[in-house]
Design a protein around this motif. Structure first.
Motif, mmCIF file in Angstrom:
data_model
loop_
_atom_site.group_PDB
_atom_site.id
_atom_site.type_symbol
_atom_site.label_atom_id
_atom_site.label_comp_id
_atom_site.label_asym_id
_atom_site.label_seq_id
_atom_site.Cartn_x
_atom_site.Cartn_y
_atom_site.Cartn_z
ATOM 1 N N THR A 35 -12.075 1.007 -0.359
ATOM 2 C CA THR A 35 -11.310 1.619 0.729
ATOM 3 C C THR A 35 -10.729 0.589 1.687
ATOM 4 O OG1 THR A 35 -13.348 1.917 1.998
ATOM 5 C CG2 THR A 35 -12.603 3.779 0.655
ATOM 6 N N SER B 292 -6.949 6.591 -7.304
ATOM 7 C CA SER B 292 -6.779 7.975 -6.871
ATOM 8 C C SER B 292 -5.285 8.289 -6.756
ATOM 9 C CB SER B 292 -7.506 8.213 -5.550
ATOM 10 O OG SER B 292 -6.905 7.480 -4.504
ATOM 11 N N PRO B 293 -4.924 9.566 -6.806
ATOM 12 C CA PRO B 293 -3.495 9.926 -6.755
ATOM 13 C C PRO B 293 -2.786 9.320 -5.535
ATOM 14 C CG PRO B 293 -4.812 11.830 -7.332
ATOM 15 C CD PRO B 293 -5.782 10.735 -6.956
ATOM 16 N N VAL B 294 -1.586 8.820 -5.777
ATOM 17 C CA VAL B 294 -0.759 8.239 -4.715
ATOM 18 C C VAL B 294 0.069 9.365 -4.104
ATOM 19 C CG1 VAL B 294 1.142 6.650 -4.239
ATOM 20 C CG2 VAL B 294 -0.678 5.986 -5.826
ATOM 21 N N LEU B 295 0.038 9.456 -2.777
ATOM 22 C CA LEU B 295 0.771 10.492 -2.060
ATOM 23 C C LEU B 295 1.817 9.848 -1.157
ATOM 24 C CD1 LEU B 295 -2.373 12.530 -1.001
ATOM 25 C CD2 LEU B 295 -0.926 12.931 -2.993
ATOM 26 N N ASN C 104 0.835 -1.192 0.000
ATOM 27 C CA ASN C 104 0.000 0.000 0.000
ATOM 28 C C ASN C 104 0.873 1.248 0.000
ATOM 29 O OD1 ASN C 104 -2.467 -1.346 0.114
ATOM 30 N ND2 ASN C 104 -2.381 -1.532 2.315
ATOM 31 N N SER D 203 -0.241 7.130 1.257
ATOM 32 C CA SER D 203 -1.575 7.716 1.277
ATOM 33 C C SER D 203 -2.126 7.705 -0.143
ATOM 34 C CB SER D 203 -1.499 9.147 1.807
ATOM 35 O OG SER D 203 -2.773 9.734 1.849
ATOM 36 N N GLY D 204 -3.436 7.684 -0.257
ATOM 37 C CA GLY D 204 -4.075 7.678 -1.583
ATOM 38 C C GLY D 204 -4.003 6.300 -2.210
ATOM 39 N N GLY D 205 -4.089 6.258 -3.530
ATOM 40 C CA GLY D 205 -4.008 4.996 -4.252
ATOM 41 C C GLY D 205 -5.236 4.118 -4.101
ATOM 42 N N THR D 206 -6.387 4.725 -3.828
ATOM 43 C CA THR D 206 -7.622 3.958 -3.672
ATOM 44 C C THR D 206 -8.195 3.604 -5.036
ATOM 45 O OG1 THR D 206 -8.115 5.091 -1.605
ATOM 46 C CG2 THR D 206 -9.947 3.985 -2.686
ATOM 47 N N GLU E 113 -11.063 3.078 -7.456
ATOM 48 C CA GLU E 113 -12.431 3.582 -7.574
ATOM 49 C C GLU E 113 -13.001 3.133 -8.916
ATOM 50 O OE1 GLU E 113 -11.679 7.774 -5.193
ATOM 51 O OE2 GLU E 113 -11.579 7.769 -7.374
ATOM 52 N N ARG F 52 2.593 2.649 -4.859
ATOM 53 C CA ARG F 52 1.527 1.641 -4.883
ATOM 54 C C ARG F 52 1.950 0.610 -5.909
ATOM 55 N NH1 ARG F 52 -3.080 0.450 -7.938
ATOM 56 N NH2 ARG F 52 -4.895 -0.182 -6.730
#
Length: 102
Positions: free
Chosen positions: A42, A62-65, A2, A5-8, A10, A70
């Motif tokens: 999620t 979603s954007p990976v932060l 993982n 943050s992000g990388g969901t 959708e 990811r």
């Protein structure tokens, strides 16, 4: 793994259909920010398997932060034995083409 943050993952289930193969209106709404009908995985952790009709469902990550990337695997199935992804799909999804050109 993982990301930080992000990388969901959708997706909008069955955006397209045989009666509306291009789904221009649905795509327009989604691109304008209307998230009605969008599902987000999620609770998908490293090692999760998500099976969906990618050709028929608009989808994205979603954007990976953060500094942790990811990592994912994309499985692609064909109806005809021996059929392979074309050069465009290989480049788009995996960032490369086959070296031997087949």
């Amino acid at each position: 793994q993982n990301p930080s943050s992000g990388g969901t993952f959708e997706f909008h289930p069955n955006t397209r259909s045989s009666s509306d193969p291009w789904a221009f209106e649905a795509v327009r709404r989604l691109l304008a920010g209307d998230m009605q009908g969008v599902d987000a995985a999620t609770d998908a952790a490293a090692g999760s398997l998500i099976i969906f009709a990618g050709r028929m469902s608009l989808h994205r990550v979603s954007p990976v932060l953060g500094s942790t990337p990811r990592i994912n695997a994309i499985l692609h199935y064909e109806r005809e034995p021996g059929r392979r992804l074309g050069a465009y799909s290989l480049k788009r999804f995996f960032g490369r083409e086959l070296e031997d050109g087949t």
